[in-house]
Design a protein around this motif. Structure first.
Motif, mmCIF file in Angstrom:
data_model
loop_
_atom_site.group_PDB
_atom_site.id
_atom_site.type_symbol
_atom_site.label_atom_id
_atom_site.label_comp_id
_atom_site.label_asym_id
_atom_site.label_seq_id
_atom_site.Cartn_x
_atom_site.Cartn_y
_atom_site.Cartn_z
ATOM 1 N N SER A 372 0.852 -1.302 0.046
ATOM 2 C CA SER A 372 -0.174 0.136 -0.086
ATOM 3 C C SER A 372 0.855 1.238 0.068
ATOM 4 O O SER A 372 1.013 2.092 -0.389
ATOM 5 N N ARG A 408 -6.576 2.029 -1.004
ATOM 6 C CA ARG A 408 -7.527 0.127 -2.846
ATOM 7 C C ARG A 408 -6.778 -0.782 -2.397
ATOM 8 O O ARG A 408 -6.838 -1.914 -2.096
ATOM 9 N N THR A 409 -5.337 -1.073 -2.529
ATOM 10 C CA THR A 409 -4.700 -1.913 -2.646
ATOM 11 C C THR A 409 -4.627 -2.699 -1.443
ATOM 12 O O THR A 409 -4.287 -3.731 -1.167
ATOM 13 N N ARG A 412 -7.573 -4.662 -0.859
ATOM 14 C CA ARG A 412 -7.293 -6.154 -1.946
ATOM 15 C C ARG A 412 -6.175 -7.050 -1.542
ATOM 16 O O ARG A 412 -7.444 -8.411 -1.625
ATOM 17 N N GLU A 413 -5.622 -6.921 -0.105
ATOM 18 C CA GLU A 413 -4.711 -6.908 0.439
ATOM 19 C C GLU A 413 -5.961 -7.932 1.717
ATOM 20 O O GLU A 413 -5.818 -9.979 1.756
ATOM 21 N N ASP A 415 -9.443 -7.940 0.978
ATOM 22 C CA ASP A 415 -10.424 -8.794 0.377
ATOM 23 C C ASP A 415 -9.757 -10.604 0.280
ATOM 24 O O ASP A 415 -10.511 -11.577 0.325
ATOM 25 N N GLY A 416 -8.622 -10.725 -0.118
ATOM 26 C CA GLY A 416 -8.336 -12.029 -0.292
ATOM 27 C C GLY A 416 -8.119 -13.021 0.925
ATOM 28 O O GLY A 416 -7.999 -14.451 0.322
ATOM 29 N N PRO A 419 -12.589 -11.226 2.972
ATOM 30 C CA PRO A 419 -13.287 -11.216 2.651
ATOM 31 C C PRO A 419 -14.251 -10.734 3.034
ATOM 32 O O PRO A 419 -15.449 -9.342 2.801
ATOM 33 N N ARG A 422 -15.360 -6.297 3.914
ATOM 34 C CA ARG A 422 -15.559 -6.004 3.292
ATOM 35 C C ARG A 422 -17.487 -5.950 3.359
ATOM 36 O O ARG A 422 -18.120 -4.689 3.468
#
Length: 521
Positions: A372, A408-409, A412-413, A415-416, A419, A422
């Motif tokens: 990030s 945003r990065t 994504r980390e 979300d992996g 999840p 979110r």
């Protein structure tokens, strides 16, 4: 040349602040790159590393001066704890990759690493030798003890013949049950081979958030891995287990362990920032930045290295930055002021860029992930490409715009591996923080969050990811968000707050500020 501190160079134009030295001998810096070539270097060097992942990043870009990262590779470090995005998988891969091990051995001054071999018992990539999530779920459902499952998995990964000749995991576990002492006998033979070369053999467990979609079962499986690591350590051989795990999963697994195992496991924390008095020390992040700039294969990188001519070239072509650029905050701040505006506005009242950037990316635990951080600066360089006549590569407004990509990065980390976070925060979109707990619970109830999480069982698409620890109540879910550093509870009034990255991502405003329009994260 006159001695200049970072504060004294901060207000000078880039072309004037370049030629300086520190008379204590720690660092000497000469004429910097002009704005356009420096911007190109930042964009291209950071873009190159952001296009890689833990398995594809080349050894030339490995950074080995991070705070506490050396301890991750100690043979007797059993457990490596880190939140998602801190580099658990990177260091797990380093143990299994001979080139990376060679770099780590040389730069950490750990010669035994050259004589270390590692196998993966559980990891992020499918492997026919590893047990898959579906097989794990079936074994648990059949009543297999987690420690027996992982003993079978580890011995199979280590190539023990009695395991590899059997056709399936059920048969291997049954064989272990029928043969008490099989672990000791198998490890004794492996130990002899390791001692013959004065080396070590390491069994790696990574990506534990993919053990099982049900968190209770995942915690039980994780406890089996930790119990196996304890059992292996008690044999006092050259065969070791190394477990890479999230701190919250570590805490959840501990109650399943024997008291002896809890006391004997040796954990270390993998982090890129640490509290130092009233400030957060982010020297490792900036050291990583300078390392990547200096090791890019371009003419601009060579000029960047010439700014501080005490860079050292290794036999494999890697360049090691001067120690001051890796750990000295004042030297780093001065060097960063040659790349970016020193202030986040017209003057210091808006904050110093060096300090503002990592603080703006922190979660509630003060943690910043390297990806990030780098994504922020990479995007800032992209935005700055259209800016003419500015004396530095990065304008402070470009850094603010780049921050959004860094956030945003980070999303994504998460979300992996998490999840469900979110979904929990998306239900709060359009609100303002600090916010009352009762309001959070009401919004979650309105969104049917708990029932959705129960139905989904923690799965995201086709991949298995571990869900929240408890979906029994809203307070339990909120407590887990706080433990993860996603939210915080104010001690004075009990209101719930969110760090700016998560507040921005999910469209929450801040009280006494401008109300934000709700948007999809």
């Amino acid at each position: 040349m006159a001695e200049l501190t970072s504060r004294r160079t901060a207000g000078l134009p880039c072309t004037c602040a370049g030629r300086w030295s520190r008379t204590n001998g720690r660092i000497r810096m000469f004429e910097p790159l002009s704005a356009a070539p420096m911007r190109t270097l930042v964009r291209d060097a950071l873009g190159a590393v952001l296009d890689t992942d833990a398995s594809t990043v080349p050894s030339s870009l490995m950074y080995t001066a991070g705070s506490g990262h050396r301890a991750v590779l100690y043979a007797d470090t059993t457990v490596v704890r880190a939140v998602p995005g801190m580099g658990k998988t990177f260091w797990a891969r380093t143990l299994t990759d001979s080139q990376r091990r060679s770099v780590a051995s040389r730069e950490f001054q750990m010669p035994r690493l050259e004589r270390t071999a590692a196998v993966v018992a559980f990891g992020s990539e499918p492997d026919p030798v590893q047990v898959g999530p579906d097989e794990l779920a079936a074994l648990v459902a059949e009543g297999a003890a987690p420690v027996m499952v992982w003993t079978a998995v580890a011995l199979t990964a280590l190539g023990v013949t009695e395991m590899t000749v059997l056709p399936g995991w059920g048969e291997r576990i049954a064989w272990l049950v029928r043969n008490p002492g099989a672990l000791e006998r198998s490890v004794a033979a492996l130990d002899s081979a390791a001692r013959s070369v004065n080396g070590d053999l390491v069994v790696v467990f990574d990506s534990l958030d993919r053990l099982h979609p049900d968190r209770t079962r995942a915690d039980g499986l994780a406890s089996g891995i930790l119990q196996f690591a304890h059992d292996l350590a008690q044999l006092r051989t050259r065969v070791h287990a190394k477990v890479f795990i999230r701190p919250d999963m570590w805490a959840s697994a501990l109650p399943f362990l024997t008291w002896a195992a809890r006391r004997s496991l040796r954990p270390v924390d993998l982090s890129w920032s640490a509290a130092r008095g009233l400030h957060w020390d982010s020297a490792s992040l900036y050291g990583l930045l300078f390392h990547l700039l200096g090791n890019h294969g371009s003419a601009e990188a060579a000029t960047f290295r010439a700014m501080t001519p005490t860079w050292r070239e290794a036999p494999d072509g890697r360049f090691a930055a001067p120690e001051a650029l890796c750990s000295d905050v004042k030297a780093q701040e001065a060097a960063f002021s040659l790349i970016a505006d020193p202030y986040m506005g017209a003057n210091a009242r808006k904050g110093y860029s060096y300090w503002w950037l990592p603080v703006a990316l922190q979660d509630a635990l003060g943690q910043v992930t390297p990806r990030s951080f780098l994504a922020t600066l990479h995007q800032a360089a992209i935005h700055a490409d259209g800016r003419l006549g500015h004396g530095r590569a990065l304008h402070h407004e470009d850094i603010r715009r780049g921050w959004q990509e860094g956030v945003r990065t980070r999303a994504r980390e998460l979300d992996g591996t998490l999840p469900w976070v979110r979904e929990a925060l998306a239900a709060l979109s359009g609100e303002q923080v600090p916010i009352e707990e009762e309001r959070v619970f009401a919004l979650w109830e309105q969104a049917g969050l708990l029932s959705r999480l129960r139905d989904r069982g923690g799965c995201a698409g086709a991949s298995v990811t571990t869900g929240p620890r408890s979906v029994a109540s809203h307070p339990a879910l909120l407590d887990e968000l706080i433990e993860l550093g996603i939210a915080t509870r104010r001690t004075r009034n009990g209101l719930i707050d969110l760090p700016d990255p998560y507040r921005f991502l999910h469209g929450l405003g801040r009280r006494s500020g401008v109300k934000r329009v709700a948007h999809a994260a």
